[in-house]
Design a protein around this motif. Structure first.
Motif, PDB file in Angstrom:
ATOM      1  N   MET A 298       0.817  -1.209   0.000  1.00 34.52           N
ATOM      2  CA  MET A 298       0.000   0.000   0.000  1.00 34.52           C
ATOM      3  C   MET A 298       0.855   1.264   0.000  1.00 34.52           C
ATOM      4  N   ARG A 299       2.080   1.153   0.522  1.00 30.55           N
ATOM      5  CA  ARG A 299       2.989   2.305   0.431  1.00 30.55           C
ATOM      6  C   ARG A 299       3.360   2.590  -1.023  1.00 30.55           C
ATOM      7  N   LEU A 300       3.504   1.525  -1.815  1.00 31.53           N
ATOM      8  CA  LEU A 300       3.784   1.704  -3.243  1.00 31.53           C
ATOM      9  C   LEU A 300       2.591   2.362  -3.932  1.00 31.53           C
ATOM     10  N   VAL A 301       1.401   1.917  -3.566  1.00 35.13           N
ATOM     11  CA  VAL A 301       0.191   2.459  -4.191  1.00 35.13           C
ATOM     12  C   VAL A 301       0.020   3.930  -3.840  1.00 35.13           C
ATOM     13  N   CYS A 302       0.303   4.278  -2.603  1.00 35.85           N
ATOM     14  CA  CYS A 302       0.038   5.633  -2.117  1.00 35.85           C
ATOM     15  C   CYS A 302       1.213   6.595  -2.279  1.00 35.85           C
ATOM     16  N   GLY A 303       2.236   6.180  -2.983  1.00 38.39           N
ATOM     17  CA  GLY A 303       3.326   7.093  -3.294  1.00 38.39           C
ATOM     18  C   GLY A 303       4.335   7.306  -2.183  1.00 38.39           C
ATOM     19  N   ALA A 304       4.276   6.513  -1.133  1.00 40.02           N
ATOM     20  CA  ALA A 304       5.270   6.644  -0.071  1.00 40.02           C
ATOM     21  C   ALA A 304       6.578   5.988  -0.505  1.00 40.02           C
ATOM     22  N   SER A 323       4.348  11.354  -4.075  1.00 40.69           N
ATOM     23  CA  SER A 323       4.494  11.426  -2.617  1.00 40.69           C
ATOM     24  C   SER A 323       3.134  11.162  -1.981  1.00 40.69           C
ATOM     25  N   PRO A 324       3.124  10.817  -0.682  1.00 41.28           N
ATOM     26  CA  PRO A 324       1.837  10.621  -0.001  1.00 41.28           C
ATOM     27  C   PRO A 324       0.997  11.910  -0.033  1.00 41.28           C
ATOM     28  N   GLY A 325       1.681  13.063  -0.015  1.00 44.91           N
ATOM     29  CA  GLY A 325       0.963  14.335  -0.060  1.00 44.91           C
ATOM     30  C   GLY A 325       0.161  14.468  -1.343  1.00 44.91           C
ATOM     31  N   GLU A 326       0.774  14.054  -2.455  1.00 44.16           N
ATOM     32  CA  GLU A 326       0.078  14.124  -3.733  1.00 44.16           C
ATOM     33  C   GLU A 326      -1.111  13.161  -3.738  1.00 44.16           C
ATOM     34  N   SER A 357      -3.241  17.695  10.273  1.00 40.32           N
ATOM     35  CA  SER A 357      -2.996  17.451   8.853  1.00 40.32           C
ATOM     36  C   SER A 357      -4.121  17.999   8.000  1.00 40.32           C
ATOM     37  N   CYS A 358      -5.242  18.344   8.620  1.00 41.70           N
ATOM     38  CA  CYS A 358      -6.361  18.802   7.813  1.00 41.70           C
ATOM     39  C   CYS A 358      -6.605  20.283   8.034  1.00 41.70           C
ATOM     40  N   ARG A 359      -5.627  20.915   8.650  1.00 42.67           N
ATOM     41  CA  ARG A 359      -5.822  22.301   9.026  1.00 42.67           C
ATOM     42  C   ARG A 359      -6.175  23.165   7.820  1.00 42.67           C
ATOM     43  N   ARG A 360      -5.559  22.791   6.674  1.00 40.63           N
ATOM     44  CA  ARG A 360      -5.801  23.634   5.503  1.00 40.63           C
ATOM     45  C   ARG A 360      -7.274  23.718   5.115  1.00 40.63           C
ATOM     46  N   PHE A 361      -8.045  22.716   5.513  1.00 39.40           N
ATOM     47  CA  PHE A 361      -9.470  22.778   5.182  1.00 39.40           C
ATOM     48  C   PHE A 361     -10.226  23.750   6.068  1.00 39.40           C
ATOM     49  N   PHE A 362      -9.584  24.122   7.161  1.00 36.71           N
ATOM     50  CA  PHE A 362     -10.300  24.955   8.117  1.00 36.71           C
ATOM     51  C   PHE A 362      -9.778  26.381   8.114  1.00 36.71           C
ATOM     52  N   ARG A 363      -9.019  26.722   7.093  1.00 35.07           N
ATOM     53  CA  ARG A 363      -8.493  28.078   7.049  1.00 35.07           C
ATOM     54  C   ARG A 363      -9.423  28.974   6.262  1.00 35.07           C
ATOM     55  N   ARG A 364      -9.847  30.043   6.894  1.00 28.54           N
ATOM     56  CA  ARG A 364     -10.612  31.035   6.147  1.00 28.54           C
ATOM     57  C   ARG A 364      -9.622  31.919   5.434  1.00 28.54           C
ATOM     58  N   TRP A 365      -9.909  32.310   4.247  1.00 25.31           N
ATOM     59  CA  TRP A 365      -9.041  33.170   3.432  1.00 25.31           C
ATOM     60  C   TRP A 365      -7.636  32.609   3.324  1.00 25.31           C
ATOM     61  N   GLY A 366      -7.498  31.366   3.508  1.00 19.61           N
ATOM     62  CA  GLY A 366      -6.212  30.736   3.259  1.00 19.61           C
ATOM     63  C   GLY A 366      -5.147  30.895   4.322  1.00 19.61           C
TER      64      GLY A 366
END
Ligand SMILES: Nc1ncnc2c1ncn2[C@@H]1O[C@H](COP(=O)(O)OP(=O)(O)OP(=O)(O)O)[C@@H](O)[C@H]1O
Ligand SMILES: [Mg+2]
Length: 497
Positions: A298-304, A323-326, A357-366
Motif C-alpha cells: 500500500m505504500r507503493l500504491v500511495c506514493g510513499a 508522494s503521499p501528499g500528492e 494534517s487537515c488544518r488547511r481545510f479549516f483556514r478562512r481566506w487561506g
C-alpha cells in the motif's frame, strides 16, 4: 484458597481533572496469569504504574506476601521483585542487547565492565527465551518489536522478578512472536510467579489466563477467580457497562464501480507483481502475517515508495503518486501503522493533534486559522469515537494509549478522502471503541467512500471486510470473498506452505 501473593488495597489515583483509579481492591495469586481488562482509559496502565512505583497513589497501598508497601520509586518496587513490560518499550536503542539485558547490574571489575561475562550471561538468557538467534552485541534498535519485548522479559527474568506485569504485549507482535510469548508466560506460571496481563483481546483471556479483573472508569468492577463459568458476552458487558450483541456490526451495502485498480505493481517489499481492485463503497481487507508485504504494497500504491513496474489507476486515471501528499490531494490517504512515532505532539492539545494534517481545510481566506471550527471539529470526533479526554484542550500525552490512537485516526478521517488505507486501525483499542470505529468505516462506505484495511486480526478481517486479499511472503496469494472467508481458510493461506 490461599492468600493472594499480591493485593491492591483501596488504591486511588487522582490526576488534575481525572480520577484514574477509584478505591481499587483485589488480589492476584502466585502461579496464576491474571488478566486486567477494561475500556481505553479505564485505569489499567495507571494501576501497573502504581505497582511499579512510578505513580504514587493518592490513597491506598499494596500487600505483597503479607507485607504492606507503598513504593516511593521504581527502584524500591524492583527490589521487591516487581517488573513491568510497558505499552511503550523502555530499552535503550543505541546500546547492545547484552547491555540492555544487564543494565543496572553489569558485571564489573575495578570499574571496568567484564565483557566476556556480560556476553555469557546474555547468551544464557537469550537461549532460555528461545531467542538464540539474537547476537548479544547487536544494537537493540536493529531488533524487531517482538525481539525487543523478549529482551524486556529477559531483563525481568534476570532480576528474578516474582511479579511480572505485561501491558498489552501482543498488540505489536507477529503470530509467531505471540506464540512464543504464550509459551514463556506458561512457564512463568509454572514457576509460581504472579503474572498480570493487560489485554483487549478476548480470545487471549480465555486461552491463557486463570483469572480476570474488569475495570471501568477507574473502578474495580469484578474479579473472576476462575474463567470456567465466564462467557464472552458477560465479560464485554462488564467492561462497557451495557450489552453489545455484535462488536463488528457488519452492514450489507451497495458497491459501485471500480475506484482503484492495481495492475502488476512491483517494488520494494514485494517478491511478485501484485494485481487487485477495490470498488466504491467496499471494505477491502489485506490480511497476512507481519512481514508479508501488506504495508509495503500500500505504500507503493500511495506514493510513499516508488514502484519499479506496474500501473495504478485511481478513479479511472493512471496515477503514479510522487508522494503521499500528492496521493492525499487526489483523494487516497494512508493512515500508517506506527501512529505513535508518526507524529504525536505530546504536549500539544488533543484538538491541535487532531486538526494538524487537515488544518488547511479549516483556514478562512487561506491564512487565518479558524480556531472555532477546529474546536468544533475536534469536539465532533471526540464524541464520534468516544475519545476519553477532559476536553479538546487537554495535552494528548496524558491520554491513555488507546485514546491517543483514536485521536490520530480521527486526524485522517477528517480529511477529504475517497479511499482510506488504514493500517491496523484497532490495535490497542477496546471492544466498545472498536465498535465505534467499525461503525465509522461503514458510515464512510455508505457515503460512497472505500476502505482498505490492513490487519493481522483474523476475527476483524473476516468480520468487517467484503473481500480479503491474503498476502504471504511478498505476494498476494488470493482474494477471498466474504462468504468464503473463514478464519481457518485465511490463516491457511497466510501461513508459509
Ligand atoms: N500522567 C497523567 N496525567 C493526567 N492524566 C493521566 C495521566 N496518566 C493517565 N491519566 C488518565 O488516567 C486515565 C486512565 O489512564 P490509563 O492509561 O490507566 O488507561 P488504560 O486503562 O491503560 O487505557 P488503554 O487501554 O487505552 O491503554 C485516563 O483518563 C488518562 O487520561
Ligand atoms: Mg494502557
Amino acid at each position: 484458597m490461599t492468600e493472594p501473593y499480591l493485593r491492591f488495597d483501596g488504591i486511588s489515583m487522582v490526576f488534575p481533572g481525572v480520577r484514574a483509579l477509584d478505591g481499587v481492591s483485589f488480589g492476584a495469586h502466585a502461579g496464576q496469569v491474571h488478566a486486567l481488562m477494561g475500556e481505553n482509559g479505564a485505569g489499567k496502565s495507571t494501576l501497573l504504574k502504581v505497582l511499579s512505583g512510578v505513580n504514587h497513589p493518592s490513597e491506598g497501598g499494596l500487600w505483597i506476601d503479607g507485607e504492606r508497601h507503598v513504593f516511593a520509586n521504581a527502584r524500591e518496587a524492583l527490589a521487591q521483585g516487581i517488573a513491568i513490560i510497558y505499552q511503550e518499550l523502555t530499552l535503550s536503542p543505541n546500546m547492545t542487547v547484552a547491555e540492555n539485558l544487564l543494565l543496572g547490574q553489569l558485571p564489573t571489575r575495578h570499574g571496568f565492565i567484564k565483557r566476556r561475562q556480560l556476553r555469557e550471561r546474555a547468551l544464557g538468557i537469550l537461549a532460555d527465551l528461545g531467542e538464540g538467534d539474537i547476537h548479544p552485541s547487536t544494537k537493540v534498535r536493529e531488533l524487531s518489536i517482538g525481539q525487543q519485548q523478549m529482551i524486556e522479559i529477559g531483563r525481568a527474568l534476570l532480576r528474578n522478578a516474582r511479579i511480572i506485569a505485561f501491558d498489552e504485549p501482543t498488540s505489536s507482535l507477529s503470530v509467531q512472536e505471540t506464540r512464543q510469548l504464550k509459551r514463556i508466560i506458561s512457564r512463568l506460571r509454572e514457576e509460581g510467579r504472579v503474572v498480570l496481563y493487560v489485554t483487549h483481546r478476548m480470545e487471549e483471556v480465555f486461552d491463557m489466563c486463570d483469572a480476570v479483573t474488569v475495570f471501568r472508569d477507574g473502578k474495580h468492577i469484578r474479579t473472576h477467580a476462575s474463567l470456567a463459568v465466564l462467557d464472552h458476552d458477560t465479560l464485554v458487558s462488564e467492561m462497557v457497562g451495557r450489552d453489545i450483541e455484535d462488536v463488528y456490526g457488519y452492514r450489507e451495502r451497495e458497491r459501485g464501480e471500480v475506484i482503484l485498480e492495481i495492475d502488476a505493481i512491483e517494488g520494494r517489499g514485494l517478491k511478485a507483481p501484485v494485481s487487485f481492485e477495490v470498488r466504491r463503497g467496499e471494505v477491502f481487507g489485506l490480511f497476512g502475517l507481519v512481514g508479508a508485504g501488506r504495508s509495503e504494497l500500500m505504500r507503493l500504491v500511495c506514493g510513499a515508495e516508488r514502484a519499479s513496474a506496474g500501473e495504478v489507476r485511481f478513479q479511472g486515471q493512471a496515477r503514479r503518486f510522487a508522494s503521499p501528499g500528492e496521493a492525499i490531494r487526489m483523494g487516497i490517504a494512508m493512515c500508517p501503522e506506527d501512529r505513535k512515532s508518526q507524529g504525536i505532539f505530546p504536549v500539544a492539545s488533543v484538538a491541535d493533534n487532531l486538526n494538524i494534517s487537515c488544518r488547511r481545510f479549516f483556514r478562512r481566506w487561506g491564512v487565518l486559522r479558524d480556531t472555532r471550527r477546529e474546536r468544533a471539529n475536534a469536539e465532533a470526533y471526540i464524541q464520534r469515537l468516544s475519545i476519553k479526554t477532559p476536553g479538546p484542550r487537554t495535552a494528548i500525552g496524558t491520554l491513555s494509549g488507546g485514546n491517543q490512537q483514536k485521536v490520530i485516526l480521527a486526524r485522517w478521517l477528517a480529511e477529504k478522502i475517497e479511499l482510506f488505507v488504514v493500517d491496523e486501525p484497532t490495535r490497542g483499542i477496546d471492544v466498545g471503541a472498536r465498535r465505534d470505529i467499525y461503525t465509522l468505516l461503514f458510515d464512510l462506505t455508505e457515503q460512497g467512500k472505500s476502505v482498505v484495511v490492513i490487519s493481522s486480526d483474523l476475527a476483524e478481517v473476516s468480520s468487517i471486510c467484503d473481500r480479503i486479499g491474503v498476502m504471504r511472503d511478498g505476494a498476494l496469494v488470493e482474494v477471498v470473498p466474504r462468504h468464503e472467508a473463514t478464519q481457518e481458510r485465511l490463516l491457511g493461506l497466510a501461513l508459509p506452505a
